[in-house]
Design a protein around this motif. Structure first.
Motif, short mmCIF file in Angstrom:
data_model
loop_
_atom_site.label_atom_id
_atom_site.label_comp_id
_atom_site.label_asym_id
_atom_site.label_seq_id
_atom_site.Cartn_x
_atom_site.Cartn_y
_atom_site.Cartn_z
N UNK A 87 31.64 27.30 50.86
CA UNK A 87 31.67 27.80 49.49
C UNK A 87 32.99 28.48 49.16
N UNK A 88 33.60 29.09 50.14
CA UNK A 88 34.83 29.84 49.89
C UNK A 88 36.04 29.20 50.58
N UNK A 89 35.95 27.90 50.86
CA UNK A 89 37.01 27.23 51.61
C UNK A 89 38.35 27.30 50.90
N UNK A 90 38.38 27.12 49.60
CA UNK A 90 39.64 27.11 48.88
C UNK A 90 39.94 28.42 48.19
N UNK A 91 39.40 29.52 48.71
CA UNK A 91 39.54 30.81 48.03
C UNK A 91 41.00 31.19 47.81
N UNK A 92 41.86 30.98 48.78
CA UNK A 92 43.27 31.36 48.64
C UNK A 92 43.94 30.56 47.53
N UNK A 93 43.67 29.27 47.50
CA UNK A 93 44.26 28.42 46.46
C UNK A 93 43.72 28.81 45.09
N UNK A 94 42.42 29.07 45.03
CA UNK A 94 41.80 29.47 43.76
C UNK A 94 42.39 30.79 43.28
N UNK A 95 42.61 31.73 44.20
CA UNK A 95 43.21 33.01 43.82
C UNK A 95 44.59 32.78 43.19
N UNK A 96 45.38 31.87 43.75
CA UNK A 96 46.69 31.55 43.19
C UNK A 96 46.55 30.89 41.82
N UNK A 97 45.54 30.02 41.67
CA UNK A 97 45.34 29.34 40.39
C UNK A 97 44.85 30.28 39.31
N UNK A 98 44.23 31.40 39.69
CA UNK A 98 43.78 32.36 38.68
C UNK A 98 44.96 32.92 37.89
N UNK A 99 46.09 33.10 38.57
CA UNK A 99 47.29 33.57 37.88
C UNK A 99 47.76 32.53 36.86
N UNK A 100 47.67 31.25 37.23
CA UNK A 100 48.05 30.18 36.32
C UNK A 100 47.08 30.15 35.14
N UNK A 101 45.79 30.35 35.42
CA UNK A 101 44.79 30.39 34.36
C UNK A 101 45.06 31.54 33.40
N UNK A 102 45.41 32.71 33.93
CA UNK A 102 45.75 33.85 33.07
C UNK A 102 46.94 33.52 32.18
N UNK A 103 47.97 32.91 32.77
CA UNK A 103 49.15 32.54 31.98
C UNK A 103 48.80 31.51 30.90
N UNK A 104 47.94 30.56 31.23
CA UNK A 104 47.56 29.55 30.24
C UNK A 104 46.76 30.18 29.10
N UNK A 105 45.90 31.14 29.41
CA UNK A 105 45.14 31.81 28.34
C UNK A 105 46.06 32.63 27.44
N UNK A 106 47.04 33.30 28.04
CA UNK A 106 48.00 34.06 27.22
C UNK A 106 48.82 33.10 26.35
#
Length: 182
Positions: free
Chosen positions: A72-91
């Motif tokens: 369930x948490x295999x890609x947690x590190x990659x997802x954490x990095x993508x959250x920053x991209x998601x924040x930037x896309x929302x802004x």
């Protein structure tokens, strides 16, 4: 001295320090009923067997649970990095919505890309935390500041969200940074 040695021999006790003095105990055990001895040994083996089976079952359960959590948490590190991209896309999306430059087809293409990113993360179990007007919980939220609450019912509740928090399969992977009413 000879009298003392005879006395020790009569009791069959070993008085020499360099030799184990258990000969009198061995005789007592051999005097027990052999059936009782075997039954006691059988009970001991049964107990060891039951404990070993229980321990193995616990190991299997724990191993299966850890494997599920790992998947369930295999890609947690990659997802954490993508959250920053998601924040930037929302802004970027908010900025484009406010600007007069947001026109038809170009704007739709940008919205599609941002929507696809959100959907891919949601398919992997990522979910944004809803925190506005919720009671503040120090285990789930990170308070950035406190401001006077506009109404009495907002005291101790979250008034604004500075940075969005996210859950990955119902576990917090990023705590939201919030403003709390006092």
């Amino acid at each position: 001295m000879e009298a003392q040695e005879n006395k020790n021999n009569e009791m069959d006790l070993n008085t020499d320090e360099s030799v184990a003095g258990t000969s009198h105990l061995d005789e007592k055990l051999s005097e027990e009923n052999p059936l009782e001895k075997l039954q006691a040994e059988l009970e001991s083996f049964k107990d060891k067997y039951i404990r070993a089976v229980a321990e193995f079952d616990n190991f299997k359960r724990r191993n299966a649970k850890e494997r599920i959590e790992l998947m369930q948490t295999a890609g947690k590190d990659i997802i954490m990095d993508l959250l920053e991209v998601l924040d930037d896309s929302e802004r970027a999306q908010q900025t484009l919505e406010k600007s007069a430059q947001a026109n038809g087809s170009e704007w739709e293409g940008v919205k599609l890309v941002f929507g696809k990113l959100r959907n891919k993360l949601q398919n992997r179990g990522v979910k944004a935390m809803e925190v506005i007007h919720q009671p503040f919980d120090a285990d789930l939220h990170e308070a950035v500041t406190e401001i006077p609450a506009p109404t009495d019912e907002l005291k101790g509740k979250i008034i604004d969200e500075v940075v969005k928090g996210y859950l990955l399969n119902e576990k917090v992977i990023r705590h939201p940074k919030v403003v709390v009413g006092k």
